[in-house]
Scaffold this motif. Structure first.
Motif, mmCIF file in Angstrom:
data_model
loop_
_atom_site.group_PDB
_atom_site.id
_atom_site.type_symbol
_atom_site.label_atom_id
_atom_site.label_comp_id
_atom_site.label_asym_id
_atom_site.label_seq_id
_atom_site.Cartn_x
_atom_site.Cartn_y
_atom_site.Cartn_z
ATOM 1 N N ALA A 203 0.836 -1.210 0.000
ATOM 2 C CA ALA A 203 0.000 0.000 0.000
ATOM 3 C C ALA A 203 0.866 1.254 0.000
ATOM 4 O O ALA A 203 0.577 2.226 -0.711
ATOM 5 C CB ALA A 203 -0.927 -0.013 1.210
ATOM 6 N N GLN A 204 1.936 1.222 0.789
ATOM 7 C CA GLN A 204 2.843 2.377 0.863
ATOM 8 C C GLN A 204 3.544 2.615 -0.477
ATOM 9 O O GLN A 204 3.628 3.756 -0.953
ATOM 10 C CB GLN A 204 3.874 2.147 1.965
ATOM 11 N N GLY B 81 2.520 1.584 -3.398
ATOM 12 C CA GLY B 81 1.513 1.972 -4.377
ATOM 13 C C GLY B 81 1.213 3.466 -4.337
ATOM 14 O O GLY B 81 1.082 4.116 -5.378
ATOM 15 N N ARG B 82 1.129 4.019 -3.121
ATOM 16 C CA ARG B 82 0.897 5.462 -2.985
ATOM 17 C C ARG B 82 2.094 6.262 -3.491
ATOM 18 O O ARG B 82 1.942 7.319 -4.099
ATOM 19 C CB ARG B 82 0.604 5.812 -1.530
ATOM 20 N N LEU B 83 3.281 5.738 -3.244
ATOM 21 C CA LEU B 83 4.499 6.442 -3.641
ATOM 22 C C LEU B 83 4.662 6.487 -5.158
ATOM 23 O O LEU B 83 5.075 7.517 -5.721
ATOM 24 C CB LEU B 83 5.719 5.765 -3.005
ATOM 25 N N THR B 84 4.333 5.391 -5.841
ATOM 26 C CA THR B 84 4.589 5.283 -7.278
ATOM 27 C C THR B 84 3.357 5.497 -8.145
ATOM 28 O O THR B 84 3.473 5.583 -9.373
ATOM 29 C CB THR B 84 5.169 3.893 -7.589
ATOM 30 N N SER B 85 2.157 5.536 -7.526
ATOM 31 C CA SER B 85 0.879 5.640 -8.260
ATOM 32 C C SER B 85 0.663 4.437 -9.177
ATOM 33 O O SER B 85 -0.002 4.539 -10.217
ATOM 34 C CB SER B 85 0.832 6.939 -9.080
ATOM 35 N N GLN C 258 -0.335 0.119 -9.465
ATOM 36 C CA GLN C 258 -1.147 -0.919 -8.827
ATOM 37 C C GLN C 258 -0.223 -1.916 -8.137
ATOM 38 O O GLN C 258 0.590 -2.565 -8.794
ATOM 39 C CB GLN C 258 -2.013 -1.612 -9.877
#
Length: 407
Positions: free
Chosen positions: A252-253, A255-259, A261
């Protein structure tokens, strides 16, 4: 301070003498505690070994986290003001496409301390042909040096060499059987996009998963990009983490950092995690019920001991022993039952584990950690003290005059 140690020594001496007088009872309850501790340690070690083996086999053939491009969605025009739009929308078919700016993403991920390995991969469908034999395969283009940190392909080779590039590929053992090829044989790969290549089989691997062994073809990253019409692109970034059970949170972390999936192995193996949780619950239930049985055994023996030693307790009280001292004497007995039983039980559990590892089916190895044994010792000793609480309070509450009259 000397007086405190002297009192404790006296209480210890009296507790030991009580245990020696009821030697048969003491031996029986110690054996009971030992059996309980042996069961707890052996079952816990068995469950840990089984779960570790399952997870190792599962994660030995896949990344802990996979990063992919977000799904493409349909573009829907907004309705005009004052109108109602009824829309029946099918999910858009996903085409094979590269991750945007994957080089920068990889460089960023390399700096994250939570990740232990980062490997860009390009993968897609193709056909493998040899003569009249034709099989559907999955091309996996890799950077060998990086990918080895995700899946140690060298450990899974059963023949040939770990050589990828210059038209050399690795294929699974089942695919080799289906096509009737071996190391050194030639193979045609066709992606159906006006791209094909004749490659040389440099090695054959066996991951232990039939589907992967029947479909995977590992080749050089650049060659796979060319065959799949993705020049300079990658479709997946594979990651590994130090704490595998934190993969969901780390995914999740990231995914947020790289945008992108992010899918963790926990999410893609939900049934496996449910099975592991059920095993852990079963193991904990066994431990709880065994501990309760041990506690009732110690409590029953000490309750009988209080009745048998009522006169001695009365004499001790009459000679100046306080209620707290009587209480501590019986609590010490409970602790000694738990400690002695746990020591014998721990030794027995080592014998059981050695027997399983030496003469068992050999499916997996059971390790016994010192931490597990220490926890069992503490649990048994604490259980002994808690089980002795009620008999100890009863002994401490005896009236000395009535106790001395007891015959």
């Amino acid at each position: 301070m000397k007086k405190i140690f002297a009192r404790l020594w006296i209480e210890w001496t009296i507790a030991v003498s009580f245990l020696r007088e009821g030697r048969a009872q003491s031996i029986m309850i110690t054996v009971g505690v030992a059996v309980g501790v042996a069961v707890i340690v052996f079952v816990s070690a068995l469950m840990q070994g089984l779960q570790s083996n399952i997870i190792q086999r599962t994660l030995g053939t896949q990344a802990h986290i996979r990063l992919l491009s977000p799904d493409e969605v349909n573009q829907v025009l907004l309705p005009k003001t004052g109108t109602v739009q009824l829309l029946l929308e099918d999910k858009r078919a996903q085409r094979l496409r590269s991750i945007n700016n994957w080089q920068q993403v990889t460089a960023t991920l390399d700096q994250l301390p939570l990740l232990t390995a980062v490997s860009p991969v390009v993968s897609g469908p193709a056909f493998a042909q040899r003569g009249d034999a034709l099989e559907s395969v999955a091309l996996v283009g890799i950077d060998v040096e990086r990918y080895q940190k995700i899946i140690p392909l060298k450990d899974y080779l059963i023949s040939g060499q770990l050589r990828v590039g210059a038209d050399n590929v690795l294929i699974g053992s089942q695919l080799a059987d289906d096509l009737g090829v071996q190391v050194g044989s030639k193979l045609r790969l066709d992606t159906g996009q006006q791209h094909s290549a004749v490659v040389n089989i440099a090695g054959i691997f066996e991951l232990g998963v039939r589907e992967l062994d029947a479909r995977y073809v590992y080749l050089d990253l650049k060659q796979a990009q060319s065959l799949l019409s993705l020049p300079g692109g990658v479709t997946v970034i594979d990651l590994t983490v130090a704490d595998i059970f934190a993969a969901d949170a780390i995914a999740a972390q990231v995914g947020r950092l790289t945008s992108l999936q992010a899918e963790s192995w926990i999410k893609t193996n939900a049934q496996l995690m449910n099975a592991i949780s059920a095993q852990s619950l079963s193991s904990n239930m066994i431990i709880i019920f065994v501990a309760i049985s041990v506690a009732f055994g110690i409590a029953s023996v000490l309750s009988v001991s209080v009745v048998q030693r009522t006169r001695e307790i009365g004499i001790l009280r009459a000679t100046g022993a306080t209620r707290q001292q009587i209480l501590r004497i019986f609590l010490l007995q409970g602790a000694m039952f738990g400690l002695m039983g746990s020591l014998v039980g721990s030794a027995a559990s080592y014998v059981l584990v050695w027997t399983f590892n030496t003469f068992g089916p050999g499916l997996f190895y059971i390790p016994v950690s010192s931490k597990l044994v220490l926890l069992a010792l503490l649990l048994a000793t604490l259980t002994g003290v808690l089980a002795a609480a009620v008999p100890a309070r009863r002994a401490a509450a005896l009236d000395p005059v009535e106790a001395i009259r007891h015959v």
